[in-house]
Structures are given as C-alpha cells and as structure tokens.
Design a protein around this motif. Sequence first.
Motif, mmCIF file in Angstrom:
data_model
loop_
_atom_site.group_PDB
_atom_site.id
_atom_site.type_symbol
_atom_site.label_atom_id
_atom_site.label_comp_id
_atom_site.label_asym_id
_atom_site.label_seq_id
_atom_site.Cartn_x
_atom_site.Cartn_y
_atom_site.Cartn_z
ATOM 1 N N THR A 149 0.874 -1.125 0.111
ATOM 2 C CA THR A 149 -0.097 0.243 -0.048
ATOM 3 C C THR A 149 0.823 1.318 0.014
ATOM 4 O OG1 THR A 149 -1.780 -1.159 1.255
ATOM 5 C CG2 THR A 149 -1.941 1.288 1.346
ATOM 6 N N VAL A 150 0.455 2.096 -0.923
ATOM 7 C CA VAL A 150 1.296 3.550 -0.641
ATOM 8 C C VAL A 150 0.296 4.710 -0.206
ATOM 9 C CG1 VAL A 150 2.255 5.155 -2.560
ATOM 10 C CG2 VAL A 150 2.275 2.721 -2.987
ATOM 11 N N LEU A 151 1.124 5.219 0.600
ATOM 12 C CA LEU A 151 0.387 6.321 1.414
ATOM 13 C C LEU A 151 0.554 7.512 0.840
ATOM 14 C CD1 LEU A 151 0.640 5.098 5.233
ATOM 15 C CD2 LEU A 151 -1.465 5.067 3.625
ATOM 16 N N PHE A 152 -0.235 8.572 0.985
ATOM 17 C CA PHE A 152 -0.178 9.982 0.496
ATOM 18 C C PHE A 152 -0.480 10.961 1.592
ATOM 19 C CE2 PHE A 152 -0.767 7.548 -3.175
ATOM 20 C CZ PHE A 152 0.235 8.002 -4.047
ATOM 21 N N PHE A 166 3.676 14.119 -2.764
ATOM 22 C CA PHE A 166 3.485 13.983 -1.325
ATOM 23 C C PHE A 166 3.062 12.353 -0.918
ATOM 24 C CE2 PHE A 166 1.961 18.184 -2.182
ATOM 25 C CZ PHE A 166 2.368 19.090 -1.183
ATOM 26 N N GLN A 167 4.035 11.726 -1.515
ATOM 27 C CA GLN A 167 3.961 10.265 -1.296
ATOM 28 C C GLN A 167 4.936 9.808 -0.102
ATOM 29 O OE1 GLN A 167 4.377 7.600 -4.726
ATOM 30 N NE2 GLN A 167 5.613 6.193 -3.711
ATOM 31 N N PHE A 168 4.531 9.039 0.812
ATOM 32 C CA PHE A 168 5.346 8.835 1.788
ATOM 33 C C PHE A 168 6.219 7.340 1.536
ATOM 34 C CE2 PHE A 168 2.199 10.700 4.340
ATOM 35 C CZ PHE A 168 2.818 11.170 5.805
ATOM 36 N N TYR A 175 7.138 5.217 7.889
ATOM 37 C CA TYR A 175 6.945 5.903 6.722
ATOM 38 C C TYR A 175 7.326 7.259 6.857
ATOM 39 C CZ TYR A 175 3.951 1.988 5.518
ATOM 40 O OH TYR A 175 3.699 0.476 5.001
ATOM 41 N N TYR A 176 7.948 7.881 5.720
ATOM 42 C CA TYR A 176 8.497 9.229 5.915
ATOM 43 C C TYR A 176 7.927 9.884 4.464
ATOM 44 C CZ TYR A 176 11.806 7.406 9.421
ATOM 45 O OH TYR A 176 12.525 7.017 10.714
ATOM 46 N N LEU A 177 8.005 11.325 4.965
ATOM 47 C CA LEU A 177 7.749 12.185 3.705
ATOM 48 C C LEU A 177 8.399 13.475 4.217
ATOM 49 C CD1 LEU A 177 6.321 13.364 1.425
ATOM 50 C CD2 LEU A 177 4.200 13.672 2.634
ATOM 51 N N ASN A 178 9.195 14.161 3.324
ATOM 52 C CA ASN A 178 9.615 15.353 3.577
ATOM 53 C C ASN A 178 8.694 16.656 2.720
ATOM 54 O OD1 ASN A 178 12.010 14.760 4.722
ATOM 55 N ND2 ASN A 178 13.266 14.440 3.011
ATOM 56 N N VAL A 179 8.308 17.626 3.385
ATOM 57 C CA VAL A 179 7.385 18.630 2.684
ATOM 58 C C VAL A 179 8.048 20.075 2.734
ATOM 59 C CG1 VAL A 179 5.377 17.061 3.024
ATOM 60 C CG2 VAL A 179 6.021 18.791 4.777
#
Length: 913
Positions: A149-152, A166-168, A175-179
Amino acid sequence: MRIALLARCVGPLLLALSSAATFAQAGSADAPVCSKDPLGGRSLYLRGTFNSWNAVDRQRFTWACNRYELVTSLQGEHRFKLGDEGWSADADFGAPPGAARSPMLALRGQEISRKFSGVYRLRLSMSPSLRTPTLDIESCPAQAPLGDTVLFLRGSMNNWAAVDDFQFRWSCDAYYLNVKVTGRHDFKLADVAWSPKTSFGADPQMRPAAGATGNLNAVFSGEHTLRLAFVDGKPDFSIGPKTFADPTAQQVSHPVALSLKFDSRAPQFKQPFGAVVAGTPIRYSLAADKGVDRVTLVIENRRLEGNQEVLEYSTLARLPMQRRADGSGERWEVTHRFEQIGVYGYWFEVQIGDAAFVYQNNSQAVFWTREKGSGGLGAVADKPASTRTVRRFRQTVYSADFKVPEWAPDTVYYYIFPDRFRNGDRSNDPRPGGGRTQDRYHDKDVEFHANWNSKPFRPGTGDGSDAHFNNDFFGGDLAGIIEKLDYIKSLGANAIYMTPVFQASSNHKYDTADYTRVDPAFGTNADFARLTREAARRGIRIIPDTSLNHTGSDSIYFDRFGKYASRGAFEGGKIRKDSLYASWYRFDETQTDPNKQYTGWVGVADLPELDKASPAWRDFAYRKPDSVMKQWLDLGAAGWRMDVAPWVPDDFWREWRAAIRAHTPDAITIAETWFDSSKYFLGDMFDSTMNYIFRNAVLEYAAGGNAKELWQNIELMREAYPPQAFYALMNLLSSHDQARSLHVLGWHEDSKPDAIALAKQRYKLAVLVQMTFPGSPAIYYGDEVSVTGGDDPYNRATYPWADLGGRPDEDMLAWFRKLTALRNQHAVLRRGSIDAPLFLDERVVVLHRALGDEHAIVLLNNAETERAVALNVPDRLRGRYLDLLTGERLDLSHRVMQINAPARGGRVLVRQK
C-alpha cells in the motif's frame, strides 16, 4: 513532536465544518544542527562483495541534515567499505587498523567484514573535519507493515488528492515524507482509494487511527519531515524538522527540461546502432517539448591508456543541433563522423531561458566499471560547475579490418586451474623438505595435501597449515589433463583455457620464474606439446595464460633469493646492473630497504613489476623469432590469455597483437579485464576478454535480481562492443579469482539441504543463460559437478573424481552436457543475431536469436513460480517451434501468444522448417 488531539470526528471532505487533531510544531530545541554535505555533492556508496565493489544507485547514501543514510537489503557474509565513485582520498572509509568491530571509521581504512541477513539502515555521521566518521548499522523489519500500500499526505495543501510529491516512503522503521508547506492545513494520511484500513485521521479518543474520520491539523513553516510508525500495531505520527534522507528526491523540476529524451539504443534517437567502423556518420536526435532555446552536442575524446582509474575526457567538438517540428514537440538533430578509432564520450548541453541543463547518461552502475551509465535512456540534470562530473554516453569506433578468429563464436571453454584438476603423474608431485625446484616456495618449504579431496589451506584459519599463502599443492599436472581429455570432450567443450603452467614457486604460477619452461611439478615442455597434439586430435584447442606485467621475485630473471646460476637483476637481494635482465625492471638505488628498491605490482614484493617500455623485455616477450609468445604457439597453443591487461600500456598490446597475428593468424587474444572493455576492442589489441560483467549480471539475475536493471549491463556490451568481439567474449560464471557460482547463489559450508537445492536450481538457470547467449561459454572445472567454494583459496578446490573418493553431482553434469549439446547442434544459439529483449520485466527475459532463416526464442524466468508471458510475436518469427529442453511443440502463429516460463528456469524454442 507527538500528536496533540484536540478535535472531534467529522467527515474528511467537510472541510469548512471540521474540527481537527492539531500538531504542535517542533521547537528549536528539538531541531538538529544541520550542515552542508561534506563531500560537496559527490555521491557516497556502500561498496563491497555484495555489489562487486561497484558504486550502484540502490546502495547510494543520501545526505540528510547531519548524516549520510542508506536503507538496503543484504544477505550473507560480506566485506565492504564506503566510498565515492572514484575512491577519492577524502571519501574512502573503512575500519581503523585493529578496530574492525568499532563504529569508528578511518580514511583509507581496512575492509569491514560482517554477516547480514535482511534489511538494514546504515547511518554515517560525519565530523566537520571529515576525520572522525562513525557508522551505525541497525536491522529493519523484513517488510513494511502496510505491505504494498502506498500512502499519501492528502489535505488542504494539495486539494486532498493523492499526489506523487506527497507520497510517503517506507524506510526501515517508519513511513517518511519531506514537505515544504507554509500555513495551517487540515489533512489525513491515506492511500489512493481512501481505504478504511489504510486511511489515518483522528479517532474519537483524539488519537491517530485507521478509518478515523477526523482531520489532522498542523501549522507548517517551511521544510518538515512527517513520520508514521507503528508501535504494537498502533499508528504513531509526528512532524519535525526536515531530517529524512529521501533517496528518490528529484533534482530537476523544470517541466521543459523534464521533457528531454534521448535513448542511445533507439533508432529514432541515434543511427546506426552501437559500435561503428571509423568514418561512419552517426545521426543524433534529442526530443523535447517546445521551449528549448539551444542544444549543443558535446563530443569528447576519452584518454586511452592505463587502467580505468585513468579517466579523462577532452573536448573534440561542440556541434550546434538543428531544431525541427515533431508533432506537438520538437526534435534537435545533428550528424557527426568519427574519423579515428577510439572510445568517445558525448552529451547534450541544453539552454532553456536562463537555465542550463545537461542531458547525460543514466546513473546505472556497470559491474566493476568506474564510469557510470549503462547507455540507453539518459537523464537530465542541472549543468554542473565542472563538466568532469557529467556522465557521458560512450561511443566505440573501431578499425574496418578488425577480425577475430573465425572459430571463436563456436567455442566452449573448459577452464582449468592445473594443480587442482587431476594428478596424472605422481613422480613430479612437490615434496615438503625435498631438494627439487618444485619442492621450495621462495626460500621456504612447501605443503602437500595427501588427501586429494581436502580443502585448500588458508593460513590463520586453524586448518593446520603454515603461515604462508599459495605454497600448498595437490599434484595436478599436464598428464592429468591429458588423461581427462575424453571427459572434457564429452562435456561439450572444444577449447581448454588453463591458468599458467610455466615454472613458478606458487601454486597459481602467476609469479613466473621461467617463461620458457613448464613447471616441473606440472611436467615438461614435451608434455605441453603432447597435450596440444592429443587435444587437437579431439578437436580441442589449448589457450595458455601468463603475465607480461610482472615476474616472480623467485625467478631466473630477478633471483632475489640467489637460487639460480644465471645472474638475476636483483640476485641475492642486491641490484645487479650487469644482469642481462637489469633493464627489465626499474630500481631505486637511493633506498636502503631491499623491499623499496623496486616496485612490486600493486605493492606485492613477491611480484616485481616489469618495465614494459624496455626494448629488451619486448624483444624477449614477443619481438624476436624465438620469443616466448611465439615459442608456445609453435608448440601448439591456439592463442593467449593475458593476465592483468589494464596494467600494461596500450602500445605494448598493439605491438604484441601484431606480432602474434603475423606469427599465427588465427590465434585468439584474450584480455583479463573485469570492466567495460571497449577500448581493447578497437581492432588493435584484443579479440576477447574474460567477461566478468556477464558473470555478475547473470548470477545476480539467477539469484532473483531485477532483470530490468541487470539486463542493462548486457545491453551496454551489445551496444558498446563491436559485434565480432561481442560474439567472442569468454562468458564465464566462476573463476579462480572469485567465489564459485554455487557459493554466490547460496551454497555455503553451513547451508541446509533446502538452501543447497535452491542454489543448484539457480545455477542451472545461470548456465541456461550462458549456453544460449552470444559469446564463448567458459566452464570452470568442477562447476559442472557442483563444486562450490568461497573466495581464494576455496574457489580453487580440487575436482571431486569418483576414483579418488569424490562425489561428483551427476545430475548437474547431465544438465551441462544437455545444454552444450544443444549449443553445439544449433548454430543459431552460437552465431545467431540478437537484439534488445522481445520481452523484459523484473523477472522474465525473452530473447530472439536469428541466423538466416533459423530462429530461436529463449525464455528465462527467475521467479519462484511459473510465469505466463503475453508475447508480441513479430511477423518474421511466427510459426511452429520445438522446445529443445522438453520436446514440447508450440504453435506461435498469432500476433500475441501466451507462453509459460517455468519457475527459476526457461525454455529454448527453435522454429521448425
């Protein structure tokens, strides 16, 4: 910071009415002190035995704030270091002396050894001085908790859409995301379909939960890292300063720049394909959206001398490209003619408004090769301050008269390490404490294995051996090879390549003592002549091996230990200017330490390096009518394999090749090179090389590697090498310098039966690739009966002859014989043309071979289950086929046909007339 839940539950799309879980922004006390990348933008890689010491993208560290970070999967015992692409002095990290298990690293440190089993996160923390790095290695969970599963991040900052930016990313533990977002925003963490189990908001207890309908809320002020972990199965979410090392971060964002496209293997971008004869015009075409102002094709000369560490380009031409309309976009085109043979680099300089870009080769690493980029589809980047860092596409231009021996594509080599193959004459066995030449190792004793099936000795392992390397013997000899010629013939081989047989102290014989004489432990010169005669009676050629780069210190030419009647150049440890061989070496009389008075090859004092520019040495090696090279050709050798070819100057090899061909026109010349060998295939040096790129790509594929990535190494050779060289490559899978294939594929000393069975299945797939591919397959002695073994010396184990108590694997032997028979019976599998794969995905490769009206289709599948392939069958290939492996007949008469490829196996289909 942790979540502060302050709101009640509402629907995700009722934004105007929603309350929300609110996040407090991380304070400055929590923020790490960030610094600039200490390597100035150069990439740092994990390099070791798991990737052939290459700088590969999948094991590239990412700089994040104050550290380098990498998450990667590793299996087995490995040696490794950290380094940039060129092993620069400030980017070559290993263990400090005597501290192999310490987290501290040192510049130019030692190789680090470790056993791996799973996924790991490696963090390299750097001091400002770059002198006190520490490496932390932690194990990661085997898989992400949400599977595929892909999280956003979906919220008011992006209209609640599932946007790639904005995809983790799952990285080891979360799960990481830089914004980069400013202002207060409502949001959730959700998949594309808003599935209840994988959509996270605020629950009634004001905690993040799957399926919760409350919106989360935070005030953003620039760059942040969002982290979603699972603790005891429950979501744990935080927002903090930007610290995530995102390996997928895109550097170029300009939409027109991102539209640039060039594929060096596609006819719409470059014609003709691949390597070309000098004087051939080549048309280049770069596609782009409208908006490009100027494109320049930059053509460069690559310096052609020395090993691959000598990597320099100089500008040959800057060609303005001409614009033409192409549908809704544009094409930029130019034609260039390469008049001289060589290896050239080229890339595109692109101006879009005020911004300058380069369109360059991709970042794919090629096994063992310093220069990155596998050809094919390239990549755009901002124009760097120095063009030294540009990844060039490469163009081989070869001589119109380049020919290889006509017999080369039909060859199947049997590759022998003589001391370990067969003992046919026990009277010449080395004897510890004896007085003959073969009974001494330099000024020391030798060791002899009374048990043919015992393991080779390795000092320091407690195996009962002495403290010296390369001085243990088993008694294999030329008489043993002659005794087993019928066996070799029955295996389907028609050439024998054997490592050196000339007199030398060691068991490997690369420390030559006398180039003119077979080592007494192997027999006599008359035995060599008898071997070539007996082999020729069976249609088998003999290819000997030697080094013209160095001799042994214990040789008649150097004689460091004062053992020979002739005066050596360093007899008794002293420089002897009156020696006939004095000009063969370089000496430094200012040094008092004997070890420093001459240069040992790669620092090994036992291998004094020859001065290849010495006229006297060249006369002895190949110029004179009775030179060494010609002597053994006259005794029946069919060519030469040359050791450590890159350390010998190119002009030496040019003269050498001319001398060999003038003496024996159909003699083959084979280089020992491990990397992209294009410069040796211009028609003036070599016909072939030991194809280590093929070895690594095929073994990694057989082990379950990604075919789409690995096959680019094969395609690079198809593109970069002249066809005559490509069809003459010595395609090996094992060698005396690398762990045997079965070891690489998982059969180790402590392996369980299931692991051994899997390794054998994988190896059978690798051999299937080898035997159905262009080039000359090389069978390393014993591989055909499932001999395994790790790095030297265990890769040099004895052949397990049944009459000596060994247990050869008859099932594996039958597989080899079946495949060599197919190859020998069907010329299309030896000489048939080959293009890009008909089909290629992560697991399956489908190849087409054609020779006149003969056609073969080879299906390969490294998946653990059978795969059904929907194959587009071109008109010219349609018809009825026979599967040579199973006897099944297939009708491929339609445009799209479904063909099943067996698990970890394949099919060889030949069209019936």
